[in-house]
Design a protein around this motif. Structure first.
Motif, short mmCIF file in Angstrom:
data_model
loop_
_atom_site.label_atom_id
_atom_site.label_comp_id
_atom_site.label_asym_id
_atom_site.label_seq_id
_atom_site.Cartn_x
_atom_site.Cartn_y
_atom_site.Cartn_z
N UNK A 112 0.86 -1.29 0.18
CA UNK A 112 0.01 -0.09 -0.07
C UNK A 112 0.93 1.20 -0.09
N UNK A 113 0.45 2.27 -0.69
CA UNK A 113 1.32 3.51 -1.00
C UNK A 113 1.59 4.29 0.35
N UNK A 114 2.50 4.74 0.70
CA UNK A 114 2.76 5.67 2.02
C UNK A 114 3.06 7.19 1.29
N UNK A 115 2.76 8.17 2.20
CA UNK A 115 3.13 9.39 1.84
C UNK A 115 1.69 10.10 1.47
N UNK A 116 1.68 11.41 1.01
CA UNK A 116 0.54 12.16 0.79
C UNK A 116 0.80 12.60 -0.77
N UNK A 117 0.05 12.33 -1.45
CA UNK A 117 0.00 12.68 -2.78
C UNK A 117 -1.41 13.38 -3.13
N UNK A 118 -1.27 14.58 -3.68
CA UNK A 118 -2.45 15.66 -3.90
C UNK A 118 -2.30 16.23 -5.09
N UNK A 119 -3.56 16.63 -5.76
CA UNK A 119 -3.67 17.43 -6.80
C UNK A 119 -4.86 18.36 -6.68
N UNK A 120 -4.53 19.68 -7.43
CA UNK A 120 -5.52 20.66 -7.09
C UNK A 120 -5.86 21.37 -8.70
#
Length: 402
Positions: A216-224
């Motif tokens: 499972x992925x770790x970290x925080x990935x965001x888009x705006x």
């Protein structure tokens, strides 16, 4: 577990009230405190929802201090109440009954810890649902970013313009084929330490050479899309894999999950990431904390880290093989070396004892026997190279497609 408190200077304190993505936030210096951490996203999926609770720890401590024995429930503005229980195996709280967040209904998280303190979130509502349009993989070669491999990209469009903030997670599953499968179980009996003699018993086994691992992925990935003329996420990178990554040695699958966030949730997670690129809220060894939408009812001055959010979620899965991109086959997960030992070769003039080395490799390093001839010359290899269940699972996932 109680821990000895000591003073630790934390570099950043973020105080958030009603944010927007461009508002500045206040930075203060504080003394290390034992702070409750809350991490929970309820979605519009019909499933058991989860709540993760833990405690902060000093930077030098990488352990996650789980908060168990709390009473946890989520209440909704339409009068529903959803109770949660502590799952010791998973390390977090799970709702007794599956439920999904509904549009135009607000949800509130309430927590009563074992020491009698009460915590409550501000009410949250479900953002509009936006389907992920496309997930695809392309080769990428970028010397500046030191990338040479495969980039997985996402496209999403919301023509209504109501959803502008997105967070992404993924689950990667990859097929493993052990390069040197064995047909034997190995057992050593009648070991005589004084003479250095023993017997090796080989019994038939079904080779365990094909396995599947999921991470499972770790970290925080965001888009705006708030700064774009179109409300479109286009060619957004969610996962990069080097062409030498062992995970794509045979067949690889990626399930990407897209969460539509409120501006408050998006800003909170962005600041958490900016504070130190931590893996998640539960990685407590961080240089500061962001005050989210959780407050202490027992003591309004008490600091609480974390955020309770409602989010609409969509997902898509992709499969590919390394040769789909013209790559050479990547190396296996470990370097496999087949060793050969003669049981009848005891101590040599140079002090090397093949019989003893064979015993040590099988007994202490779990080397697997590949073959043996009539002169008792054994060919052996590391367990990872022979039995994939040594570090993975031979249970084929229900969703897997070859």
């Amino acid at each position: 577990m109680m821990r000895t408190k000591f003073l630790y200077i934390v570099l950043f304190l973020v105080t958030l009230f009603q944010w927007s993505c461009t508002e500045p936030y206040e930075i203060e210096t504080v003394i290390y405190e034992n702070v409750l951490v809350v991490e929970s996203t309820i979605t519009d999926e019909m499933k058991p929802q989860i709540v993760k609770l833990s405690r902060t720890s000093p930077l030098e401590n990488v352990d996650v201090l789980l908060e168990s024995n709390a009473t946890v429930h989520v209440s909704s503005s339409d009068g529903q109440n959803y109770e949660f229980y502590w799952n010791n195996d998973l390390g977090y709280y799970v709702s007794y009954n599956p439920f999904n967040a509904q549009p135009n209904i607000s949800y509130t998280l309430s927590i009563n810890t074992a020491d009698g303190k009460n915590y409550t979130s501000s009410p949250v509502v479900l953002p509009p649902r936006v389907e992920m349009e496309q997930i695809y993989a392309e080769t990428i070669t970028d010397p500046n970013q030191k990338k040479d491999g495969v980039q997985v990209l996402v496209n999403t469009t919301d023509p209504t313009g109501n959803s502008k903030y997105f967070r992404y997670e993924y689950e990667e599953t990859y097929k493993i084929v052990a390069p040197n499968p064995t047909k034997y179980y190995t057992q050593i009996i009648d070991y005589n330490p004084d003479e250095g003699t023993y017997k090796i018993i080989l019994s038939p086994r079904i080779p365990e050479e094909i396995c599947y691992s999921t991470e499972i992925s770790t970290g925080i990935t965001q888009a705006s899309t708030s700064d774009f003329s179109e409300n479109k996420v286009f060619r957004f990178p969610v996962r990069y894999l080097s062409k030498l990554d062992s995970k794509i040695q045979t067949r690889y699958s990626l399930l990407v999950k897209q969460y539509v966030q409120s501006v408050e949730a998006f800003t909170f997670y962005k600041i958490i990431k900016d504070l130190g690129s931590i893996q998640s809220l539960l990685s407590q060894g961080q240089p500061g904390y962001a005050s989210g939408n959780m407050v202490s009812e027992t003591n309004p001055e008490e600091k609480v880290l974390g955020f309770f959010e409602a989010s609409s979620m969509t997902s898509k899965r992709i499969y590919f093989n390394y040769d789909d991109f013209g790559f050479k086959k990547p190396p296996y997960f470990v370097e496999c070396e087949i060793l050969q030992y003669d049981y009848y070769k005891g101590p040599s003039p140079f002090g090397f004892n093949e019989r003893e080395a064979l015993y040590d490799r099988i007994t202490y390093d779990d080397y697997q026997v590949l073959s043996v001839n009539s002169r008792l010359v054994y060919r052996i290899v590391q367990p990872e190279c022979s039995v994939c269940t040594y570090f993975s699972s031979n249970v084929k996932p229900d969703f897997w497609e070859d």
